[in-house]
Motif scaffolding. Structure first.
Motif, PDB file in Angstrom:
ATOM      1  N   PRO A  85       4.571  41.232  90.381  1.00 29.06           N
ATOM      2  CA  PRO A  85       5.713  40.399  90.782  1.00 29.06           C
ATOM      3  C   PRO A  85       6.340  39.591  89.647  1.00 29.06           C
ATOM      4  CG  PRO A  85       3.692  39.718  91.936  1.00 29.06           C
ATOM      5  CD  PRO A  85       3.350  40.904  91.109  1.00 29.06           C
ATOM      6  N   ASP A  86       5.538  39.123  88.702  1.00 32.13           N
ATOM      7  CA  ASP A  86       6.107  38.353  87.595  1.00 32.13           C
ATOM      8  C   ASP A  86       7.018  39.219  86.734  1.00 32.13           C
ATOM      9  OD1 ASP A  86       4.819  36.073  88.429  1.00 32.13           O
ATOM     10  OD2 ASP A  86       3.150  36.271  87.000  1.00 32.13           O
ATOM     11  N   ALA A  87       6.605  40.450  86.501  1.00 35.59           N
ATOM     12  CA  ALA A  87       7.416  41.376  85.705  1.00 35.59           C
ATOM     13  C   ALA A  87       8.712  41.711  86.437  1.00 35.59           C
ATOM     14  CB  ALA A  87       6.629  42.643  85.390  1.00 35.59           C
ATOM     15  N   VAL A  88       8.620  41.905  87.758  1.00 32.91           N
ATOM     16  CA  VAL A  88       9.818  42.191  88.557  1.00 32.91           C
ATOM     17  C   VAL A  88      10.783  41.013  88.492  1.00 32.91           C
ATOM     18  CG1 VAL A  88      10.710  42.596  90.886  1.00 32.91           C
ATOM     19  CG2 VAL A  88       8.678  43.797  90.120  1.00 32.91           C
ATOM     20  N   ASP A  89      10.259  39.815  88.675  1.00 41.40           N
ATOM     21  CA  ASP A  89      11.101  38.622  88.620  1.00 41.40           C
ATOM     22  C   ASP A  89      11.819  38.516  87.281  1.00 41.40           C
ATOM     23  OD1 ASP A  89      10.416  37.899  91.191  1.00 41.40           O
ATOM     24  OD2 ASP A  89       8.939  36.386  90.574  1.00 41.40           O
ATOM     25  N   ALA A  90      11.110  38.787  86.201  1.00 44.02           N
ATOM     26  CA  ALA A  90      11.717  38.711  84.860  1.00 44.02           C
ATOM     27  C   ALA A  90      12.836  39.740  84.715  1.00 44.02           C
ATOM     28  CB  ALA A  90      10.650  38.923  83.790  1.00 44.02           C
ATOM     29  N   LYS A  91      12.611  40.963  85.194  1.00 45.40           N
ATOM     30  CA  LYS A  91      13.636  42.006  85.073  1.00 45.40           C
ATOM     31  C   LYS A  91      14.828  41.723  85.977  1.00 45.40           C
ATOM     32  CE  LYS A  91      11.944  44.650  81.958  1.00 45.40           C
ATOM     33  NZ  LYS A  91      12.592  44.802  80.664  1.00 45.40           N
ATOM     34  N   VAL A  92      14.595  41.199  87.154  1.00 45.56           N
ATOM     35  CA  VAL A  92      15.701  40.856  88.055  1.00 45.56           C
ATOM     36  C   VAL A  92      16.527  39.728  87.442  1.00 45.56           C
ATOM     37  CG1 VAL A  92      16.276  39.855  90.309  1.00 45.56           C
ATOM     38  CG2 VAL A  92      14.621  41.723  90.149  1.00 45.56           C
ATOM     39  N   GLN A  93      15.858  38.739  86.864  1.00 50.28           N
ATOM     40  CA  GLN A  93      16.574  37.643  86.216  1.00 50.28           C
ATOM     41  C   GLN A  93      17.389  38.177  85.035  1.00 50.28           C
ATOM     42  OE1 GLN A  93      14.091  34.528  84.599  1.00 50.28           O
ATOM     43  NE2 GLN A  93      15.791  33.085  84.554  1.00 50.28           N
ATOM     44  N   GLU A  94      16.812  39.069  84.267  1.00 48.73           N
ATOM     45  CA  GLU A  94      17.517  39.688  83.137  1.00 48.73           C
ATOM     46  C   GLU A  94      18.759  40.438  83.622  1.00 48.73           C
ATOM     47  OE1 GLU A  94      15.631  42.138  79.563  1.00 48.73           O
ATOM     48  OE2 GLU A  94      15.659  43.310  81.421  1.00 48.73           O
ATOM     49  N   ALA A  95      18.617  41.200  84.695  1.00 45.48           N
ATOM     50  CA  ALA A  95      19.746  41.949  85.242  1.00 45.48           C
ATOM     51  C   ALA A  95      20.804  40.994  85.807  1.00 45.48           C
ATOM     52  CB  ALA A  95      19.264  42.908  86.329  1.00 45.48           C
ATOM     53  N   THR A  96      20.381  39.926  86.449  1.00 50.79           N
ATOM     54  CA  THR A  96      21.318  38.947  86.996  1.00 50.79           C
ATOM     55  C   THR A  96      22.163  38.323  85.891  1.00 50.79           C
ATOM     56  OG1 THR A  96      19.831  38.478  88.843  1.00 50.79           O
ATOM     57  CG2 THR A  96      21.505  36.811  88.342  1.00 50.79           C
ATOM     58  N   LYS A  97      21.530  37.985  84.779  1.00 51.00           N
ATOM     59  CA  LYS A  97      22.272  37.423  83.647  1.00 51.00           C
ATOM     60  C   LYS A  97      23.266  38.440  83.084  1.00 51.00           C
ATOM     61  CE  LYS A  97      18.891  33.962  82.341  1.00 51.00           C
ATOM     62  NZ  LYS A  97      17.952  33.482  81.325  1.00 51.00           N
ATOM     63  N   ALA A  98      22.872  39.701  83.044  1.00 53.58           N
ATOM     64  CA  ALA A  98      23.773  40.740  82.568  1.00 53.58           C
ATOM     65  C   ALA A  98      24.976  40.873  83.502  1.00 53.58           C
ATOM     66  CB  ALA A  98      23.051  42.076  82.445  1.00 53.58           C
ATOM     67  N   ILE A  99      24.747  40.800  84.796  1.00 51.59           N
ATOM     68  CA  ILE A  99      25.825  40.873  85.776  1.00 51.59           C
ATOM     69  C   ILE A  99      26.770  39.679  85.598  1.00 51.59           C
ATOM     70  CG2 ILE A  99      26.391  40.755  88.241  1.00 51.59           C
ATOM     71  CD1 ILE A  99      23.680  42.286  88.684  1.00 51.59           C
ATOM     72  N   GLU A 100      26.197  38.499  85.407  1.00 54.40           N
ATOM     73  CA  GLU A 100      27.032  37.306  85.184  1.00 54.40           C
ATOM     74  C   GLU A 100      27.924  37.485  83.967  1.00 54.40           C
ATOM     75  OE1 GLU A 100      24.157  34.151  84.847  1.00 54.40           O
ATOM     76  OE2 GLU A 100      23.959  33.935  87.017  1.00 54.40           O
ATOM     77  N   ARG A 101      27.369  38.031  82.882  1.00 58.11           N
ATOM     78  CA  ARG A 101      28.182  38.263  81.667  1.00 58.11           C
ATOM     79  C   ARG A 101      29.291  39.266  81.939  1.00 58.11           C
ATOM     80  NH1 ARG A 101      23.017  38.036  79.271  1.00 58.11           N
ATOM     81  NH2 ARG A 101      22.882  40.305  79.214  1.00 58.11           N
ATOM     82  N   MET A 102      28.982  40.301  82.710  1.00 57.08           N
ATOM     83  CA  MET A 102      29.992  41.307  83.020  1.00 57.08           C
ATOM     84  C   MET A 102      31.115  40.717  83.874  1.00 57.08           C
ATOM     85  SD  MET A 102      27.703  44.726  83.669  1.00 57.08           S
ATOM     86  CE  MET A 102      29.107  45.693  84.188  1.00 57.08           C
ATOM     87  N   LEU A 103      30.759  39.848  84.799  1.00 60.29           N
ATOM     88  CA  LEU A 103      31.772  39.251  85.667  1.00 60.29           C
ATOM     89  C   LEU A 103      32.655  38.266  84.924  1.00 60.29           C
ATOM     90  CD1 LEU A 103      29.713  38.661  88.939  1.00 60.29           C
ATOM     91  CD2 LEU A 103      31.487  40.390  88.526  1.00 60.29           C
TER      92      LEU A 103
END
Length: 105
Positions: A85-103
């Motif tokens: 779960p910790d690894a998943v949380d880190a990757k989801v947070q990483e993807a969320t930040k990437a989405i924010e940059r794209m938006l």
């Protein structure tokens, strides 16, 4: 498949690896659109026609970015799920930040 403790994939271990040739082809097409914009300016093409080309180029990059994001989610986030779960949380947070940059762009 990582090469360090932070979870950065080793070379060739990225989610886009299977589509790499198609992605390169797509980016070359977008590059051609950008070069076309330069030519349009040099040739004093009508502003609205240039803006239409800007829009097409922008949409091409956005589409490419979304495809890359999807591949990241399918590959990197799925791999993280096997690590816990910790690894998943880190990757989801990483993807969320990437989405924010794209938006924001």
């Amino acid at each position: 498949m990582t090469d360090n403790a932070v979870g950065t994939p080793a070379p060739g271990g990225h989610g886009y690896a299977k589509q790499k040739d198609a992605h390169i082809k797509r980016l070359r097409r977008i590059e051609g659109q950008i070069r076309g914009l330069q030519r349009m300016l040099e040739e004093d093409v009508y502003c609205i026609d240039i803006l239409t080309q800007v829009s097409a180029s922008t949409k091409g990059l956005q589409s490419f970015g979304l495809q890359l994001l999807e591949e990241h989610l399918r590959h990197c986030v799925a791999d993280a799920a096997a690590q816990g779960p910790d690894a998943v949380d880190a990757k989801v947070q990483e993807a969320t930040k990437a989405i924010e940059r794209m938006l924001r762009s």
